[in-house]
Design a protein around this motif. Structure first.
Motif, PDB file in Angstrom:
ATOM      1  N   ASP A 192       0.571  -0.940   0.114  1.00 53.84           N
ATOM      2  CA  ASP A 192       0.166  -0.196   0.558  1.00 53.84           C
ATOM      3  C   ASP A 192       0.572   1.203   0.058  1.00 53.84           C
ATOM      4  OD1 ASP A 192      -2.442   1.650   0.435  1.00 53.84           O
ATOM      5  OD2 ASP A 192      -1.884   1.706   2.000  1.00 53.84           O
ATOM      6  N   LEU A 202      -5.565  -0.754   7.320  1.00 53.43           N
ATOM      7  CA  LEU A 202      -6.053  -1.599   8.304  1.00 53.43           C
ATOM      8  C   LEU A 202      -7.034  -0.657   9.055  1.00 53.43           C
ATOM      9  CD1 LEU A 202      -2.507  -3.221  10.168  1.00 53.43           C
ATOM     10  CD2 LEU A 202      -4.548  -4.180   9.000  1.00 53.43           C
ATOM     11  N   ASP A 259       3.069  -7.021   0.531  1.00 52.55           N
ATOM     12  CA  ASP A 259       3.554  -6.762   1.881  1.00 52.55           C
ATOM     13  C   ASP A 259       2.142  -7.915   2.621  1.00 52.55           C
ATOM     14  OD1 ASP A 259       2.749  -5.982   3.994  1.00 52.55           O
ATOM     15  OD2 ASP A 259       2.432  -4.255   4.071  1.00 52.55           O
ATOM     16  N   THR A 289       0.417  -7.499   6.333  1.00 49.16           N
ATOM     17  CA  THR A 289      -0.809  -6.455   5.926  1.00 49.16           C
ATOM     18  C   THR A 289      -1.928  -7.198   5.930  1.00 49.16           C
ATOM     19  OG1 THR A 289       1.025  -3.918   5.599  1.00 49.16           O
ATOM     20  CG2 THR A 289      -1.295  -3.794   5.194  1.00 49.16           C
ATOM     21  N   GLU A 307      -3.163  -9.427   7.443  1.00 49.70           N
ATOM     22  CA  GLU A 307      -3.794  -9.046   9.380  1.00 49.70           C
ATOM     23  C   GLU A 307      -5.003  -7.706   8.821  1.00 49.70           C
ATOM     24  OE1 GLU A 307      -4.286  -7.454  13.138  1.00 49.70           O
ATOM     25  OE2 GLU A 307      -2.829  -8.980  12.037  1.00 49.70           O
TER      26      GLU A 307
END
Length: 335
Positions: A212, A220, A249, A252, A255
């Motif tokens: 991102d 998030l 990534d 991320t 998550e």
């Protein structure tokens, strides 16, 4: 006899012995007719010393005629009982969810490090090919498309017409939304689409091969918004982080999936991406409901046609027999 054969009105077969009951228990039909007047009738009685009495002529049918008529009766009862083939209830697809695909079309998706049929291909071309098959299998879902890079825009609003969604996917290409990857914007745009709809089950499939690059809306934070709106996000990382030119990534994406009760997948090649879509079909299965109406094929015309056929055969046979008798009678007269 097939397993799906049924008789709609089985009680009709209790009428099978009805002709026999009528024959044995009801009196014979009596028909009065004029007698032949003979001038010498009384003289004949005196000569024969017999007394006049009432008499009746009972017409008797051939056993085969009775058998044929009884067979016709049984066939008619079979037709009236409505024999039929009952199929299984059809399964109707139940529209159960809004399924949104958010796909990354930033410049990194133009890298030719994937293969299609043994030839080098861009990541986006390989992803798009697999997504076509996935969309076709999602019958019953209302699907939508979001493409994102530096900006996120709606390519197809939620619709049950998967052919339209598939066509809109085919028309999209790398670079149409900018160069960089803004995952937060994509998730936020998806949440806005879900908020305008009434279906409670909301699923988002997020595909990206980058990190991102945004600062306005962090991924998030956008995932927290999705969680509040009960949106489940499945994230797919495109590429193998161990290879050069892959800037993925994974932390991320993992998550985001965890926060929204989804799941993270990594697609290092086209074959793995196909497996992921198969797993998604298991995690978010298409729901079916059983229709109340069952397909029925009526068969009454078979026994009805057989009964008519038996009657026609009997008529032909009786006509031939009567003709032969008449011919023999005339022959005797001439002899």
């Amino acid at each position: 006899m097939p397993d799906n054969f049924e008789i709609a009105y089985p009680w009709v077969f209790f009428l099978v012995p009805l002709p026999l009951l009528i024959y044995f228990f009801l009196p014979a039909l009596r028909i009065k007719s004029a007698s032949l007047f003979l001038p010498v009738f009384n003289k004949a009685l005196d000569y024969t010393r017999q007394k006049p009495r009432k008499s009746a002529l009972v017409k008797r049918r051939n056993f085969l005629v009775w058998l044929g008529l009884f067979l016709c009766w049984v066939l008619l009862l079979v037709a009236i009982s409505s024999p039929q083939l009952v199929g299984k209830p059809e399964m109707k697809v139940k529209t159960s969810r809004n399924f949104l695909i958010a796909a990354d079309i930033s410049f990194s998706m133009a890298q030719s490090d994937w293969t299609i049929n043994g030839k080098k291909a861009r990541r986006w071309d390989a992803v798009k090919q697999v997504m076509h098959e996935f969309i076709k299998k999602r019958k019953g879902d209302r699907m939508g498309l979001i493409f994102f890079a530096s900006n996120a825009y709606i390519q197809a609003p939620f619709t049950p017409d998967l052919q339209v969604v598939d066509q809109m996917l085919e028309e999209a290409d790398v670079g149409m939304a900018g160069q960089l990857t803004y995952i937060g914007k994509a998730i936020t745009k998806g949440v806005e689409m879900f908020e305008r709809d009434t279906i409670k089950t909301k699923v988002m499939l997020l595909l990206t091969d980058g990190v991102d690059a945004g600062s306005d809306i962090l991924p998030l934070d956008a995932a927290d918004l999705a969680k509040r709106d009960t949106v489940r996000i499945y994230t797919i990382g495109i590429g193998d982080p161990g290879k050069a030119g892959v800037d993925l990534d994974e932390r991320t994406l993992q998550e985001i999936a965890r926060v929204t009760n989804g799941q993270y997948f990594r697609a290092k090649d086209k074959a793995r991406l196909e497996e992921i879509y198969t797993e998604l079909d298991t995690l978010e299965p298409i729901e079916y409901v059983e229709e109340q109406n069952k397909p029925i094929t009526l068969l009454y015309y078979y026994p009805l046609g057989a009964a008519i056929g038996v009657l026609l055969v009997m008529m032909v046979i009786l006509t031939i027999v009567n003709f032969i008798k008449l011919f023999n009678q005339r022959k005797e007269l001439y002899v």
